[in-house]
Design an enzyme around this catalytic site. Sequence first.
Site, PDB file in Angstrom:
ATOM      1  N   CYS A 158       0.796  -1.133   0.001  1.00 13.62           N
ATOM      2  CA  CYS A 158      -0.121   0.231   0.169  1.00 13.62           C
ATOM      3  C   CYS A 158       0.680   1.329  -0.034  1.00 13.62           C
ATOM      4  O   CYS A 158       0.244   2.374  -0.182  1.00 13.62           O
ATOM      5  CB  CYS A 158      -0.989  -0.024   1.178  1.00 13.62           C
ATOM      6  SG  CYS A 158      -2.049  -1.331   1.391  1.00 13.62           S
ATOM      7  N   HIS A 188      -3.692   6.803   2.184  1.00  5.93           N
ATOM      8  CA  HIS A 188      -4.096   5.649   1.682  1.00  5.93           C
ATOM      9  C   HIS A 188      -5.299   5.162   2.229  1.00  5.93           C
ATOM     10  O   HIS A 188      -5.886   5.466   3.247  1.00  5.93           O
ATOM     11  CB  HIS A 188      -3.079   4.602   2.151  1.00  5.93           C
ATOM     12  CG  HIS A 188      -3.162   3.110   2.168  1.00  5.93           C
ATOM     13  ND1 HIS A 188      -3.835   2.679   0.745  1.00  5.93           N
ATOM     14  CD2 HIS A 188      -3.269   2.030   3.018  1.00  5.93           C
ATOM     15  CE1 HIS A 188      -4.189   1.482   1.025  1.00  5.93           C
ATOM     16  NE2 HIS A 188      -4.023   1.302   2.289  1.00  5.93           N
ATOM     17  N   ASN A 239     -10.130  -0.594   0.089  1.00  2.00           N
ATOM     18  CA  ASN A 239      -8.761  -0.582  -0.179  1.00  2.00           C
ATOM     19  C   ASN A 239      -8.072  -0.881  -1.510  1.00  2.00           C
ATOM     20  O   ASN A 239      -7.991  -2.403  -1.499  1.00  2.00           O
ATOM     21  CB  ASN A 239      -8.117  -1.235   1.189  1.00  2.00           C
ATOM     22  CG  ASN A 239      -6.551  -0.992   1.182  1.00  2.00           C
ATOM     23  OD1 ASN A 239      -5.781  -0.926   0.295  1.00  2.00           O
ATOM     24  ND2 ASN A 239      -6.121  -1.531   2.425  1.00  2.00           N
TER      25      ASN A 239
END
Length: 333
Positions: free
Chosen positions: A115, A252, A282
């Site tokens: 990520c 993020h 996500n």
Amino acid sequence: MTAPAIGILAVGAYAPATTIPNAHYAARLDTTDEWIVSRSGIRERRHAAPDETAVTLGVKAVRNLLEHHPDALQGVDLIICATSTPDAMFPSTAALIAGHLGLKGQPAMDVSVACSGFVYALSAAHGLIHAGTARKALVIGSEIMSRVVDQQDRSTAILFGDGAGAVVLGEVPAGYGLQAFELGADSSGGPSLFLRGISAELPDGGPPMGPYLTQNGREVFKFAVRVMGDMTENVIKKAGLTVQDIDWLVPHQANMRIIESACERFGLPLDRAVVNLDRYGNTSAASIPLALAEAVQAGNIRDGEQLVLAGFGGGLSWGAAALKWWGGANGRH
């Protein structure tokens, strides 16, 4: 001679057409829409079609970029793709995307930092341009997380989605562009967020892992809340700025409570954080460029505004960048 300012010249994004609402999981797993929203902020996510891959998603994100900036790829001499879900270990996803875009022969490489990957890729491209190795870079984040997550596992299936984002990096007017980076990794937390490769276990220890992503949600949450605040504070200081200078946080897109915690720490109104996780979940390395592109294309981020991009995740890793936005990347000088 003063080094040229290096910043973002254009942005683009793509998300697959298939929307997976929380009701999809409520009907199959022991969960509800209310439970998912209250713990994550996610209401739906996108899943790639069977014929879509990290390469095709990345290409479509660049095509979207070209709709707003038709000449953006002229002079691009470096391609970097951040991905943890490559079509193959080699050739690289970046090289395959480059081939589809007519950039064959240019240097291309992947960055695998989960990520945090997009910020790492942005830093690498910035460094190579600054060193004179390249003049203009295409930086992509592209992920198909739905294929590495066990769709029967309530703890992970509800969180992850698929998507891609892309930016072109190059010289911008003086006073604009990227100002500082803060990067880090700590493998001692690796077993808390793990996706196997050739080996079924980490060299540093931990139990054997299956074929799907595994996550210790409690440990990752604690790590994320701490590191999100620390790295953001550090990159702001490195850039010679104060919290009061920040116009936008582009985090993020993992969990709404983590974003809220970061905003609270810095006294930043929540509406100054770019948030789209409610619609995409996500998307790992794709989440920051996807969120950034949406905000820019909607006209929310304007010339001269101060941004912080901040990612965290597998590794465990983290990465933040401070930059002053150049309005030419919105398609309006």
